[in-house]
Write a protein that holds these residues in place. Structure first.
Motif, mmCIF file in Angstrom:
data_model
loop_
_atom_site.group_PDB
_atom_site.id
_atom_site.type_symbol
_atom_site.label_atom_id
_atom_site.label_comp_id
_atom_site.label_asym_id
_atom_site.label_seq_id
_atom_site.Cartn_x
_atom_site.Cartn_y
_atom_site.Cartn_z
ATOM 1 N N ARG A 1 -83.272 -19.422 -52.526
ATOM 2 C CA ARG A 1 -83.998 -18.160 -52.311
ATOM 3 C C ARG A 1 -83.707 -17.160 -53.424
ATOM 4 N NH1 ARG A 1 -82.119 -19.034 -46.832
ATOM 5 N NH2 ARG A 1 -83.801 -20.063 -45.718
ATOM 6 N N THR A 2 -82.485 -17.170 -53.916
ATOM 7 C CA THR A 2 -82.120 -16.283 -55.027
ATOM 8 C C THR A 2 -82.922 -16.643 -56.268
ATOM 9 O OG1 THR A 2 -79.893 -16.037 -54.154
ATOM 10 C CG2 THR A 2 -80.210 -15.481 -56.473
ATOM 11 N N TYR A 3 -83.009 -17.933 -56.579
ATOM 12 C CA TYR A 3 -83.773 -18.368 -57.749
ATOM 13 C C TYR A 3 -85.252 -18.047 -57.573
ATOM 14 C CZ TYR A 3 -79.454 -20.954 -58.441
ATOM 15 O OH TYR A 3 -78.129 -21.292 -58.575
ATOM 16 N N HIS A 4 -85.741 -18.210 -56.359
ATOM 17 C CA HIS A 4 -87.142 -17.903 -56.072
ATOM 18 C C HIS A 4 -87.432 -16.429 -56.357
ATOM 19 C CE1 HIS A 4 -91.042 -18.571 -54.209
ATOM 20 N NE2 HIS A 4 -90.869 -17.436 -53.560
ATOM 21 N N LYS A 5 -86.519 -15.556 -55.958
ATOM 22 C CA LYS A 5 -86.701 -14.121 -56.192
ATOM 23 C C LYS A 5 -86.709 -13.776 -57.677
ATOM 24 C CE LYS A 5 -84.743 -12.652 -51.799
ATOM 25 N NZ LYS A 5 -83.595 -12.028 -51.129
ATOM 26 N N LEU A 6 -85.988 -14.529 -58.483
ATOM 27 C CA LEU A 6 -85.972 -14.293 -59.926
ATOM 28 C C LEU A 6 -87.311 -14.628 -60.577
ATOM 29 C CD1 LEU A 6 -82.466 -15.790 -60.839
ATOM 30 C CD2 LEU A 6 -83.104 -13.359 -60.771
ATOM 31 N N LEU B 1 -81.813 -29.652 -61.652
ATOM 32 C CA LEU B 1 -80.605 -30.413 -61.325
ATOM 33 C C LEU B 1 -79.350 -29.686 -61.815
ATOM 34 C CD1 LEU B 1 -81.787 -34.082 -62.026
ATOM 35 C CD2 LEU B 1 -81.676 -32.868 -59.830
ATOM 36 N N ASP B 2 -79.441 -29.021 -62.968
ATOM 37 C CA ASP B 2 -78.309 -28.232 -63.465
ATOM 38 C C ASP B 2 -77.960 -27.103 -62.490
ATOM 39 O OD1 ASP B 2 -78.155 -29.795 -65.757
ATOM 40 O OD2 ASP B 2 -79.205 -28.336 -67.027
ATOM 41 N N LEU B 3 -78.993 -26.441 -61.951
ATOM 42 C CA LEU B 3 -78.752 -25.377 -60.972
ATOM 43 C C LEU B 3 -78.077 -25.934 -59.717
ATOM 44 C CD1 LEU B 3 -82.028 -23.239 -61.129
ATOM 45 C CD2 LEU B 3 -79.720 -22.521 -61.777
ATOM 46 N N ILE B 4 -78.554 -27.063 -59.253
ATOM 47 C CA ILE B 4 -77.941 -27.668 -58.060
ATOM 48 C C ILE B 4 -76.492 -28.051 -58.357
ATOM 49 C CG2 ILE B 4 -78.000 -29.645 -56.490
ATOM 50 C CD1 ILE B 4 -81.083 -29.530 -56.719
ATOM 51 N N ARG B 5 -76.257 -28.611 -59.538
ATOM 52 C CA ARG B 5 -74.889 -28.977 -59.929
ATOM 53 C C ARG B 5 -73.977 -27.736 -59.910
ATOM 54 N NH1 ARG B 5 -76.160 -31.356 -64.142
ATOM 55 N NH2 ARG B 5 -76.135 -33.474 -63.323
ATOM 56 N N ALA B 6 -74.468 -26.640 -60.471
ATOM 57 C CA ALA B 6 -73.687 -25.395 -60.480
ATOM 58 C C ALA B 6 -73.446 -24.895 -59.059
ATOM 59 C CB ALA B 6 -74.410 -24.334 -61.315
ATOM 60 N N ASP B 7 -74.464 -24.992 -58.206
ATOM 61 C CA ASP B 7 -74.318 -24.570 -56.806
ATOM 62 C C ASP B 7 -73.284 -25.428 -56.086
ATOM 63 O OD1 ASP B 7 -76.267 -22.650 -57.238
ATOM 64 O OD2 ASP B 7 -77.880 -23.845 -56.336
ATOM 65 N N LEU B 8 -73.312 -26.738 -56.347
ATOM 66 C CA LEU B 8 -72.334 -27.638 -55.730
ATOM 67 C C LEU B 8 -70.919 -27.284 -56.177
ATOM 68 C CD1 LEU B 8 -74.196 -31.073 -56.047
ATOM 69 C CD2 LEU B 8 -73.755 -29.795 -53.930
ATOM 70 N N ARG C 1 -77.338 -24.570 -47.008
ATOM 71 C CA ARG C 1 -76.627 -23.795 -48.034
ATOM 72 C C ARG C 1 -77.405 -23.793 -49.354
ATOM 73 N NH1 ARG C 1 -70.225 -24.028 -48.849
ATOM 74 N NH2 ARG C 1 -70.087 -22.238 -50.205
ATOM 75 N N ILE C 2 -77.923 -24.947 -49.752
ATOM 76 C CA ILE C 2 -78.710 -25.042 -50.991
ATOM 77 C C ILE C 2 -79.996 -24.223 -50.855
ATOM 78 C CG2 ILE C 2 -79.990 -26.618 -52.515
ATOM 79 C CD1 ILE C 2 -76.965 -26.872 -52.862
ATOM 80 N N ARG C 3 -80.622 -24.251 -49.676
ATOM 81 C CA ARG C 3 -81.836 -23.443 -49.455
ATOM 82 C C ARG C 3 -81.545 -21.955 -49.629
ATOM 83 N NH1 ARG C 3 -82.596 -26.873 -45.154
ATOM 84 N NH2 ARG C 3 -84.254 -28.369 -45.511
#
Length: 184
Positions: A141-146, A49-56, A135-137
């Protein structure tokens, strides 16, 4: 045999499978308890949720919470009833109602009365909602690659996913059938 007898027999079979699984000797214990697993899952959910918040925030969107964004993903490409949404996403009724109202007000979701039953509402993503999910997807993908930098990590992630799904199924059945007895 009538339908209720068949249903009762199915429940008894599922109950017996749970008991059989619980009685089966487990592999060498490694000291990880269910409580520890749940705590890690809870922390992982919060970080997600923190990652989504930062993305938003990066996208300049401050009208939605990360939980409301996850509700958009639960709705997905389908049109469904509010009841289906609550069941599919494991939301509490009052929280779901508030979040859904907010998603409609901000035009991420379209809510219409059901043609068959005017008391029931149907919901679907608006174009704005679909664009945000896309956009969130992309960011995901970036997080998935990490996390999956090589083939071994891809396999590890697949095993982790299957294991978590197994936990979900076992715990759901345990709640549903109340068949697991705690050992002292």
């Amino acid at each position: 045999m009538d339908a209720s007898q068949n249903e009762r027999q199915d429940e008894e079979s599922a109950f017996q499978m749970l008991r059989d699984d619980a009685d089966r000797p487990s592999p060498e214990p490694i000291g990880i308890t269910h409580i520890e697993i749940v705590r890690v899952i809870e922390r992982l959910h919060r970080r997600s949720l923190d990652l989504i918040r930062a993305d938003l925030l990066q996208a300049g969107i401050d009208e939605l919470s990360p939980s409301q964004v996850m509700m958009l993903f639960t709705i997905g490409r389908s049109e469904l009833s509010v009841r289906d949404l609550i069941e599919r996403g494991y939301y509490l009724g009052s929280n779901a109602s508030y979040s859904l109202k907010r998603l409609v007000e901000t035009e991420y979701v379209i809510r219409t009365a059901s043609e068959r039953d005017r008391r029931s509402a149907r919901i679907r993503l608006s174009e704005k909602g679909r664009q945000l999910c896309d956009r969130i997807r992309q960011m995901d993908r970036t997080y998935h690659k990490l996390v999956t930098r090589d083939e071994d990590e891809v396999r590890d992630l697949e095993v982790t996913f299957r294991t978590l799904r197994r936990f979900e199924q076992v715990w759901s059945n345990a709640v549903r059938y109340r068949g697991i007895q705690a050992e002292d």
